[in-house]
Design a protein around this motif. Sequence first.
Motif, mmCIF file in Angstrom:
data_model
loop_
_atom_site.group_PDB
_atom_site.id
_atom_site.type_symbol
_atom_site.label_atom_id
_atom_site.label_comp_id
_atom_site.label_asym_id
_atom_site.label_seq_id
_atom_site.Cartn_x
_atom_site.Cartn_y
_atom_site.Cartn_z
ATOM 1 N N LEU A 323 0.830 -1.208 0.000
ATOM 2 C CA LEU A 323 0.000 0.000 0.000
ATOM 3 C C LEU A 323 0.864 1.257 0.000
ATOM 4 C CD1 LEU A 323 -2.824 -0.905 2.557
ATOM 5 C CD2 LEU A 323 -2.775 -1.250 0.077
ATOM 6 N N LEU A 324 2.155 1.100 0.226
ATOM 7 C CA LEU A 324 3.091 2.216 0.279
ATOM 8 C C LEU A 324 4.093 2.078 -0.865
ATOM 9 C CD1 LEU A 324 3.845 2.106 4.127
ATOM 10 C CD2 LEU A 324 2.024 3.375 2.962
ATOM 11 N N ARG A 325 4.273 3.128 -1.636
ATOM 12 C CA ARG A 325 5.224 3.127 -2.743
ATOM 13 C C ARG A 325 6.242 4.246 -2.544
ATOM 14 N NH1 ARG A 325 4.489 -1.901 -4.477
ATOM 15 N NH2 ARG A 325 2.486 -2.252 -5.545
ATOM 16 N N ASP A 326 7.457 4.033 -3.090
ATOM 17 C CA ASP A 326 8.467 5.086 -3.022
ATOM 18 C C ASP A 326 8.780 5.603 -4.426
ATOM 19 O OD1 ASP A 326 10.139 3.196 -4.220
ATOM 20 O OD2 ASP A 326 11.184 2.704 -2.356
ATOM 21 N N SER A 327 9.651 6.597 -4.491
ATOM 22 C CA SER A 327 9.932 7.259 -5.771
ATOM 23 C C SER A 327 10.561 6.313 -6.781
ATOM 24 C CB SER A 327 10.852 8.462 -5.535
ATOM 25 O OG SER A 327 10.216 9.436 -4.727
ATOM 26 N N ILE A 400 -1.397 7.408 -5.195
ATOM 27 C CA ILE A 400 -1.822 8.742 -4.765
ATOM 28 C C ILE A 400 -0.613 9.565 -4.353
ATOM 29 C CG2 ILE A 400 -3.243 10.005 -3.116
ATOM 30 C CD1 ILE A 400 -4.901 7.357 -2.888
ATOM 31 N N VAL A 401 -0.532 10.786 -4.893
ATOM 32 C CA VAL A 401 0.552 11.709 -4.583
ATOM 33 C C VAL A 401 -0.043 12.906 -3.856
ATOM 34 C CG1 VAL A 401 2.376 13.177 -5.522
ATOM 35 C CG2 VAL A 401 1.821 10.989 -6.632
ATOM 36 N N SER A 402 0.546 13.238 -2.703
ATOM 37 C CA SER A 402 0.062 14.374 -1.919
ATOM 38 C C SER A 402 1.250 15.209 -1.482
ATOM 39 C CB SER A 402 -0.745 13.870 -0.720
ATOM 40 O OG SER A 402 -1.387 14.942 -0.062
ATOM 41 N N ASP A 403 0.999 16.172 -0.596
ATOM 42 C CA ASP A 403 2.091 17.016 -0.120
ATOM 43 C C ASP A 403 3.084 16.225 0.729
ATOM 44 O OD1 ASP A 403 1.409 19.613 -1.193
ATOM 45 O OD2 ASP A 403 -0.315 19.562 0.151
ATOM 46 N N LYS A 404 2.536 15.364 1.600
ATOM 47 C CA LYS A 404 3.388 14.608 2.519
ATOM 48 C C LYS A 404 2.847 13.200 2.702
ATOM 49 C CE LYS A 404 5.460 18.180 5.457
ATOM 50 N NZ LYS A 404 5.645 18.631 6.869
ATOM 51 N N GLY A 405 3.276 12.298 1.878
ATOM 52 C CA GLY A 405 2.970 10.895 2.089
ATOM 53 C C GLY A 405 1.523 10.623 2.452
ATOM 54 N N LEU A 406 1.331 9.921 3.571
ATOM 55 C CA LEU A 406 -0.008 9.591 4.037
ATOM 56 C C LEU A 406 -0.536 10.723 4.913
ATOM 57 C CD1 LEU A 406 -2.413 7.711 4.357
ATOM 58 C CD2 LEU A 406 -1.144 6.444 6.101
ATOM 59 N N ALA A 411 -5.121 10.132 2.275
ATOM 60 C CA ALA A 411 -5.965 9.095 2.877
ATOM 61 C C ALA A 411 -7.409 9.209 2.403
ATOM 62 C CB ALA A 411 -5.897 9.192 4.399
ATOM 63 N N LEU A 412 -7.896 10.432 2.235
ATOM 64 C CA LEU A 412 -9.259 10.634 1.757
ATOM 65 C C LEU A 412 -9.422 10.042 0.357
ATOM 66 C CD1 LEU A 412 -11.936 11.962 2.622
ATOM 67 C CD2 LEU A 412 -11.156 14.064 1.506
ATOM 68 N N ALA A 413 -8.445 10.277 -0.500
ATOM 69 C CA ALA A 413 -8.490 9.708 -1.847
ATOM 70 C C ALA A 413 -8.371 8.188 -1.796
ATOM 71 C CB ALA A 413 -7.366 10.299 -2.690
ATOM 72 N N PHE A 414 -7.553 7.684 -0.882
ATOM 73 C CA PHE A 414 -7.385 6.230 -0.741
ATOM 74 C C PHE A 414 -8.729 5.576 -0.413
ATOM 75 C CE2 PHE A 414 -6.630 2.373 1.651
ATOM 76 C CZ PHE A 414 -5.596 1.750 0.970
ATOM 77 N N VAL A 415 -9.428 6.118 0.563
ATOM 78 C CA VAL A 415 -10.717 5.543 0.968
ATOM 79 C C VAL A 415 -11.725 5.643 -0.169
ATOM 80 C CG1 VAL A 415 -12.679 5.808 2.529
ATOM 81 C CG2 VAL A 415 -10.345 5.947 3.420
ATOM 82 N N ALA A 416 -11.766 6.789 -0.833
ATOM 83 C CA ALA A 416 -12.728 6.976 -1.918
ATOM 84 C C ALA A 416 -12.491 5.990 -3.056
ATOM 85 C CB ALA A 416 -12.658 8.413 -2.431
ATOM 86 N N LEU A 417 -11.241 5.792 -3.429
ATOM 87 C CA LEU A 417 -10.926 4.869 -4.509
ATOM 88 C C LEU A 417 -11.149 3.412 -4.095
ATOM 89 C CD1 LEU A 417 -7.750 6.648 -5.925
ATOM 90 C CD2 LEU A 417 -9.922 6.323 -7.117
ATOM 91 N N LYS A 424 -6.517 -1.578 -7.377
ATOM 92 C CA LYS A 424 -5.481 -1.503 -6.354
ATOM 93 C C LYS A 424 -5.196 -0.036 -6.089
ATOM 94 C CE LYS A 424 -1.037 -3.697 -5.245
ATOM 95 N NZ LYS A 424 0.055 -4.556 -5.800
ATOM 96 N N VAL A 425 -4.965 0.315 -4.818
ATOM 97 C CA VAL A 425 -4.695 1.699 -4.450
ATOM 98 C C VAL A 425 -3.473 1.721 -3.536
ATOM 99 C CG1 VAL A 425 -5.657 3.851 -3.572
ATOM 100 C CG2 VAL A 425 -7.201 2.081 -4.455
ATOM 101 N N SER A 426 -2.569 2.651 -3.791
ATOM 102 C CA SER A 426 -1.392 2.806 -2.936
ATOM 103 C C SER A 426 -1.074 4.288 -2.791
ATOM 104 C CB SER A 426 -0.195 2.047 -3.514
ATOM 105 O OG SER A 426 0.130 2.522 -4.809
#
Length: 573
Positions: A323-327, A400-406, A411-417, A424-426
């Motif tokens: 659920l967590l991805r890096d660059s 999902i890309v945001s200002d700071k990780g999770l 998280a809002l986008a994660f739940v919605a998707l 799959k959502v990460s």
Amino acid sequence: MLKNLKTWVVAIATVSVASVSGVALAKSGNVVSAQWLSDNLGNPDVLLLDASPTTLYVADHIPGAQSVSFRPDENTSLGVNLSYGGGVDYFTDTNAEVPFQELPPEQIEALFQRWGVSPDRTVVVYDQGASMFATRLFYSFYYHGYPTDKLFILDGGLSKWKALGLPVTQDVPPEPKPGTFKVDAVKTDAKASVSEVLAASGDPKRNALVEGLGPDWHFGEALNYDRNGHIPHAKMMPYGTFYNDDKTFKSPEELRKLLGLLDISDEQTIYTHCGGGIAGSVPFFAIKFMAGYDNVKHFPESQLGWLRDDRQLPFWTYDAPYLLRDSQWLNWWGGQRTRTLGSIHTSIVDVRSEQDYLEGHIPFALNIPAQTFGTHLGQPTKLATLLGQAGVNPAHEAVIVSDKGLDKNAALAFVALEAQGQRKVSILTDDLNTWANLGFVLKEEPTVVGKPTVRHDLVIPVVDYQAQARKHVLFDSESTTPSDFPRVYIASGDSLPSNAKALGSTLVHVPYHSLVDENGIPKAAQDIWKTLEKAGVPRFAELITVSEDTGEAAVNYTILKLMGYPSVSLKTL
């Protein structure tokens, strides 16, 4: 005549007890009660084996019980206790590369015969109760072909025996008359290898890996071997989970409910394991012989065999680290090189504001501000239209890309998707500074979304977003069916919701920022577990995250999914 009839009935009942009907006993899930054993103590057709470590056997045991562990005079070496795993130290192969493996059949046959094992005797094994030694000995008997209608565990063990006021002794019985049991064949279908478990781990829909260890092992607090954590996709069911408070086994119905909550079904092949194959024998016995699931295999090598493998197999601390991805990951799997090869399976969703997006974004990122997800949460038709127009493919992994990780927006986008049914959502845990510092490009022009005109076109197509919405991501009290497990609300903000009393169920408080650091990186799995445990969050429960700020509840929802909690929903207030 009536008197004679009563005498005849009593005589028949006595004979059935004395001859020990294995068929009748087998209906009880291959366990016998302490009262049954008391009634049959001294019966020559019953062989009683104590599987406890030597020190416990010497302290006290059931009269007539033979120990299968070290003799007291051979139990220590250089002051070190050798009976670590009960009798399993003694009746397993010391020449194997991994400890606690089965002896060669001819050696185990000789050992069984020395204990007095004959095929016409009913074998009852026990330990202290709610332990793992009796189940491991049971597995050895089962694996070597001892008939299951004559093989049983004392339910509740020595603890239940003592609770009923039944006698114990320190007297060691004389060596029994040698038995006649022969190992004609072993049950190869009851034992799994490292390679088989590796393949099963990669197919969690068809297989379930049940781990009989506690959270300190599972989430990486304990470093028992050269690496800490667990086998990928292992489902934590500490062996104590299978017992009641009085140390008897849970009922088949209770066991099936627990397994069902973890999405473990009798249609799967179930692999039980632990650190070295001892504790994992408890779920093997309980799932196969108590719950009645057919396709159950034990993995005696367990984590020891997994970690010793030359392939350096992966070992996780989170339950769902994907659920967590890096660059580095995203630059390849979502980047230009992969896309020019025609391998497009990633949609990058940037949830920052439009202004921030245009100042610099990851190539091929699609801008859907978090506010859009918040506004249309629980509106799948409207959100599907917006996602499709933006170019989000429901068959892709959405990163999902945001200002700071999770953070709350991610998280809002994660739940919605998740609720929408995205395959799959990460979440990208790095910020864009980290991305740039690695030498990766940032774009200012919006990603082109339109109609592809050439093969492997880098233009992202508009799609007809159709996906099967996931149930139970968003909590709906009107459509929720009654659960066999307690409902627990998790207040996710700094303070409790203003309508906390109206929730009408157990409420615990876990501020979302206690589970992530200031950069939006989830804390170590062991630290998250400790925080949740201290707050009183049960694992076997219907968990519902709440907050007056939905983003806060969404962070806790995502963390609970990362940690493998089986039943998690979010409720909007």
